[in-house]
Design a protein around this motif. Structure first.
Motif, PDB file in Angstrom:
ATOM      1  N   MET A   1     -18.734  -0.456  -4.714  1.00 10.70           N
ATOM      2  CA  MET A   1     -18.127  -1.704  -4.370  1.00 10.70           C
ATOM      3  C   MET A   1     -18.959  -2.813  -5.040  1.00 10.70           C
ATOM      4  O   MET A   1     -19.413  -2.635  -6.123  1.00 10.70           O
ATOM      5  CB  MET A   1     -18.081  -1.893  -2.872  1.00 10.70           C
ATOM      6  N   GLY A   2     -19.153  -3.921  -4.388  1.00 13.11           N
ATOM      7  CA  GLY A   2     -19.992  -4.963  -4.937  1.00 13.11           C
ATOM      8  C   GLY A   2     -19.377  -5.724  -6.097  1.00 13.11           C
ATOM      9  O   GLY A   2     -20.041  -6.495  -6.745  1.00 13.11           O
ATOM     10  N   THR A   3     -18.111  -5.517  -6.383  1.00 14.72           N
ATOM     11  CA  THR A   3     -17.465  -6.210  -7.484  1.00 14.72           C
ATOM     12  C   THR A   3     -16.741  -7.427  -6.947  1.00 14.72           C
ATOM     13  O   THR A   3     -16.075  -7.359  -5.928  1.00 14.72           O
ATOM     14  CB  THR A   3     -16.451  -5.289  -8.188  1.00 14.72           C
ATOM     15  N   THR A   4     -16.874  -8.545  -7.643  1.00 13.17           N
ATOM     16  CA  THR A   4     -16.165  -9.758  -7.286  1.00 13.17           C
ATOM     17  C   THR A   4     -15.180 -10.063  -8.394  1.00 13.17           C
ATOM     18  O   THR A   4     -15.535 -10.027  -9.568  1.00 13.17           O
ATOM     19  CB  THR A   4     -17.153 -10.935  -7.117  1.00 13.17           C
ATOM     20  N   THR A   5     -13.943 -10.341  -8.051  1.00 13.01           N
ATOM     21  CA  THR A   5     -12.914 -10.655  -9.027  1.00 13.01           C
ATOM     22  C   THR A   5     -12.390 -12.042  -8.737  1.00 13.01           C
ATOM     23  O   THR A   5     -12.149 -12.390  -7.584  1.00 13.01           O
ATOM     24  CB  THR A   5     -11.761  -9.637  -8.944  1.00 13.01           C
ATOM     25  N   ARG A   6     -12.189 -12.836  -9.769  1.00 13.65           N
ATOM     26  CA  ARG A   6     -11.666 -14.195  -9.601  1.00 13.65           C
ATOM     27  C   ARG A   6     -10.277 -14.289 -10.216  1.00 13.65           C
ATOM     28  O   ARG A   6     -10.053 -13.814 -11.313  1.00 13.65           O
ATOM     29  CB  ARG A   6     -12.580 -15.215 -10.258  1.00 13.65           C
ATOM     30  N   ALA A  16     -12.023 -12.896  -4.594  1.00 13.30           N
ATOM     31  CA  ALA A  16     -11.778 -11.748  -3.714  1.00 13.30           C
ATOM     32  C   ALA A  16     -13.075 -10.954  -3.610  1.00 13.30           C
ATOM     33  O   ALA A  16     -13.577 -10.437  -4.595  1.00 13.30           O
ATOM     34  CB  ALA A  16     -10.663 -10.870  -4.272  1.00 13.30           C
ATOM     35  N   VAL A  17     -13.615 -10.891  -2.410  1.00 12.95           N
ATOM     36  CA  VAL A  17     -14.904 -10.247  -2.162  1.00 12.95           C
ATOM     37  C   VAL A  17     -14.679  -9.049  -1.241  1.00 12.95           C
ATOM     38  O   VAL A  17     -14.009  -9.183  -0.211  1.00 12.95           O
ATOM     39  CB  VAL A  17     -15.883 -11.243  -1.498  1.00 12.95           C
ATOM     40  N   PRO A  18     -15.218  -7.867  -1.591  1.00 15.04           N
ATOM     41  CA  PRO A  18     -15.069  -6.712  -0.696  1.00 15.04           C
ATOM     42  C   PRO A  18     -15.559  -7.029   0.712  1.00 15.04           C
ATOM     43  O   PRO A  18     -16.600  -7.658   0.894  1.00 15.04           O
ATOM     44  CB  PRO A  18     -15.939  -5.637  -1.353  1.00 15.04           C
ATOM     45  N   ASP A  19     -14.801  -6.618   1.704  1.00 20.46           N
ATOM     46  CA  ASP A  19     -15.142  -6.830   3.108  1.00 20.46           C
ATOM     47  C   ASP A  19     -16.260  -5.869   3.488  1.00 20.46           C
ATOM     48  O   ASP A  19     -16.070  -4.647   3.454  1.00 20.46           O
ATOM     49  CB  ASP A  19     -13.907  -6.590   3.967  1.00 20.46           C
ATOM     50  N   GLY A  22     -15.313  -3.365   6.186  1.00 18.29           N
ATOM     51  CA  GLY A  22     -14.213  -2.438   5.944  1.00 18.29           C
ATOM     52  C   GLY A  22     -14.659  -1.231   5.136  1.00 18.29           C
ATOM     53  O   GLY A  22     -15.427  -1.345   4.199  1.00 18.29           O
ATOM     54  N   LEU A  23     -14.192  -0.059   5.534  1.00 18.86           N
ATOM     55  CA  LEU A  23     -14.469   1.153   4.777  1.00 18.86           C
ATOM     56  C   LEU A  23     -13.336   1.398   3.790  1.00 18.86           C
ATOM     57  O   LEU A  23     -12.170   1.221   4.137  1.00 18.86           O
ATOM     58  CB  LEU A  23     -14.567   2.366   5.711  1.00 18.86           C
ATOM     59  N   PRO A  24     -13.658   1.824   2.571  1.00 16.69           N
ATOM     60  CA  PRO A  24     -12.581   2.180   1.646  1.00 16.69           C
ATOM     61  C   PRO A  24     -11.820   3.389   2.182  1.00 16.69           C
ATOM     62  O   PRO A  24     -12.400   4.260   2.825  1.00 16.69           O
ATOM     63  CB  PRO A  24     -13.298   2.551   0.349  1.00 16.69           C
ATOM     64  N   THR A  25     -10.523   3.424   1.951  1.00 18.78           N
ATOM     65  CA  THR A  25      -9.729   4.589   2.315  1.00 18.78           C
ATOM     66  C   THR A  25      -9.299   5.314   1.048  1.00 18.78           C
ATOM     67  O   THR A  25      -9.099   4.703   0.003  1.00 18.78           O
ATOM     68  CB  THR A  25      -8.492   4.211   3.156  1.00 18.78           C
ATOM     69  N   THR A  66      -1.898  19.273  -9.882  1.00 22.20           N
ATOM     70  CA  THR A  66      -2.079  17.923 -10.422  1.00 22.20           C
ATOM     71  C   THR A  66      -1.837  16.887  -9.325  1.00 22.20           C
ATOM     72  O   THR A  66      -0.792  16.891  -8.675  1.00 22.20           O
ATOM     73  CB  THR A  66      -1.117  17.681 -11.599  1.00 22.20           C
ATOM     74  N   TYR A  67      -2.801  15.981  -9.152  1.00 17.14           N
ATOM     75  CA  TYR A  67      -2.767  14.985  -8.077  1.00 17.14           C
ATOM     76  C   TYR A  67      -3.171  13.621  -8.608  1.00 17.14           C
ATOM     77  O   TYR A  67      -3.967  13.519  -9.527  1.00 17.14           O
ATOM     78  CB  TYR A  67      -3.747  15.375  -6.945  1.00 17.14           C
ATOM     79  N   GLU A  68      -2.605  12.578  -8.017  1.00 19.54           N
ATOM     80  CA  GLU A  68      -3.093  11.218  -8.235  1.00 19.54           C
ATOM     81  C   GLU A  68      -3.980  10.878  -7.049  1.00 19.54           C
ATOM     82  O   GLU A  68      -3.641  11.175  -5.910  1.00 19.54           O
ATOM     83  CB  GLU A  68      -1.943  10.215  -8.303  1.00 19.54           C
ATOM     84  N   HIS A  69      -5.101  10.250  -7.336  1.00 15.39           N
ATOM     85  CA  HIS A  69      -6.069   9.874  -6.299  1.00 15.39           C
ATOM     86  C   HIS A  69      -6.090   8.348  -6.238  1.00 15.39           C
ATOM     87  O   HIS A  69      -6.091   7.693  -7.263  1.00 15.39           O
ATOM     88  CB  HIS A  69      -7.448  10.409  -6.708  1.00 15.39           C
ATOM     89  N   HIS A  70      -6.075   7.782  -5.037  1.00 15.52           N
ATOM     90  CA  HIS A  70      -6.178   6.332  -4.915  1.00 15.52           C
ATOM     91  C   HIS A  70      -7.241   5.946  -3.892  1.00 15.52           C
ATOM     92  O   HIS A  70      -7.518   6.679  -2.957  1.00 15.52           O
ATOM     93  CB  HIS A  70      -4.824   5.700  -4.543  1.00 15.52           C
ATOM     94  N   THR A  71      -7.854   4.809  -4.150  1.00 19.50           N
ATOM     95  CA  THR A  71      -8.839   4.226  -3.244  1.00 19.50           C
ATOM     96  C   THR A  71      -8.365   2.831  -2.882  1.00 19.50           C
ATOM     97  O   THR A  71      -7.994   2.058  -3.758  1.00 19.50           O
ATOM     98  CB  THR A  71     -10.225   4.128  -3.916  1.00 19.50           C
ATOM     99  N   THR A  72      -8.344   2.518  -1.605  1.00 20.35           N
ATOM    100  CA  THR A  72      -7.941   1.199  -1.141  1.00 20.35           C
ATOM    101  C   THR A  72      -9.152   0.531  -0.503  1.00 20.35           C
ATOM    102  O   THR A  72      -9.817   1.116   0.348  1.00 20.35           O
ATOM    103  CB  THR A  72      -6.796   1.305  -0.110  1.00 20.35           C
ATOM    104  N   VAL A  73      -9.436  -0.695  -0.957  1.00 22.20           N
ATOM    105  CA  VAL A  73     -10.576  -1.439  -0.445  1.00 22.20           C
ATOM    106  C   VAL A  73     -10.064  -2.746   0.150  1.00 22.20           C
ATOM    107  O   VAL A  73      -9.247  -3.441  -0.462  1.00 22.20           O
ATOM    108  CB  VAL A  73     -11.586  -1.749  -1.578  1.00 22.20           C
ATOM    109  N   THR A  74     -10.526  -3.087   1.334  1.00 23.52           N
ATOM    110  CA  THR A  74     -10.172  -4.355   1.960  1.00 23.52           C
ATOM    111  C   THR A  74     -11.040  -5.450   1.359  1.00 23.52           C
ATOM    112  O   THR A  74     -12.255  -5.277   1.223  1.00 23.52           O
ATOM    113  CB  THR A  74     -10.401  -4.295   3.484  1.00 23.52           C
ATOM    114  N   VAL A  75     -10.408  -6.560   0.977  1.00 22.79           N
ATOM    115  CA  VAL A  75     -11.154  -7.693   0.421  1.00 22.79           C
ATOM    116  C   VAL A  75     -10.856  -8.942   1.224  1.00 22.79           C
ATOM    117  O   VAL A  75      -9.825  -9.044   1.883  1.00 22.79           O
ATOM    118  CB  VAL A  75     -10.823  -7.939  -1.075  1.00 22.79           C
ATOM    119  N   GLN A  76     -11.770  -9.862   1.172  1.00 23.28           N
ATOM    120  CA  GLN A  76     -11.596 -11.168   1.796  1.00 23.28           C
ATOM    121  C   GLN A  76     -11.363 -12.180   0.682  1.00 23.28           C
ATOM    122  O   GLN A  76     -12.086 -12.192  -0.308  1.00 23.28           O
ATOM    123  CB  GLN A  76     -12.857 -11.572   2.574  1.00 23.28           C
TER     124      GLN A  76
END
Length: 83
Positions: A1-6, A16-19, A22-25, A66-76
């Motif tokens: 995590m630790g990434t900030t996007t503007r 947008a700052v990672p919460d 919040g745990l990533p799902t 064959t699978y697609e993997h996704h990660t969801t992160v809550t941001v503030q």
């Protein structure tokens, strides 16, 4: 995590700052298939081991590989100033 996007919206700066609370799902979708994807979906989980177990169980039951993997992160959203 630790990434900030503007992003800029109508000259309004939002960051947008990672919460931190919040745990990533994690989740997966089976995309095995010749004419159409299988489409089986795992539940969203926070434990990577649980996701791997779901993939392994689905693979064992169906032979699908064959699978697609996704990660969801809550941001503030942190609003900035108008420009």
């Amino acid at each position: 995590m630790g990434t900030t996007t503007r992003y800029r919206f109508r000259d309004y700066k939002v960051t947008a700052v990672p919460d931190a609370l919040g745990l990533p799902t994690l989740g997966a979708v089976c995309v095995t298939g010749e004419s159409a994807d299988c489409g089986a979906r795992s539940e969203d989980v926070t434990d990577p081991g649980a996701l791997v177990r779901w993939i392994a169980e689905h693979c064992a039951a169906t032979g699908h590989e064959t699978y697609e993997h996704h990660t969801t992160v809550t941001v503030q959203a942190e609003p900035g100033a108008w420009h």
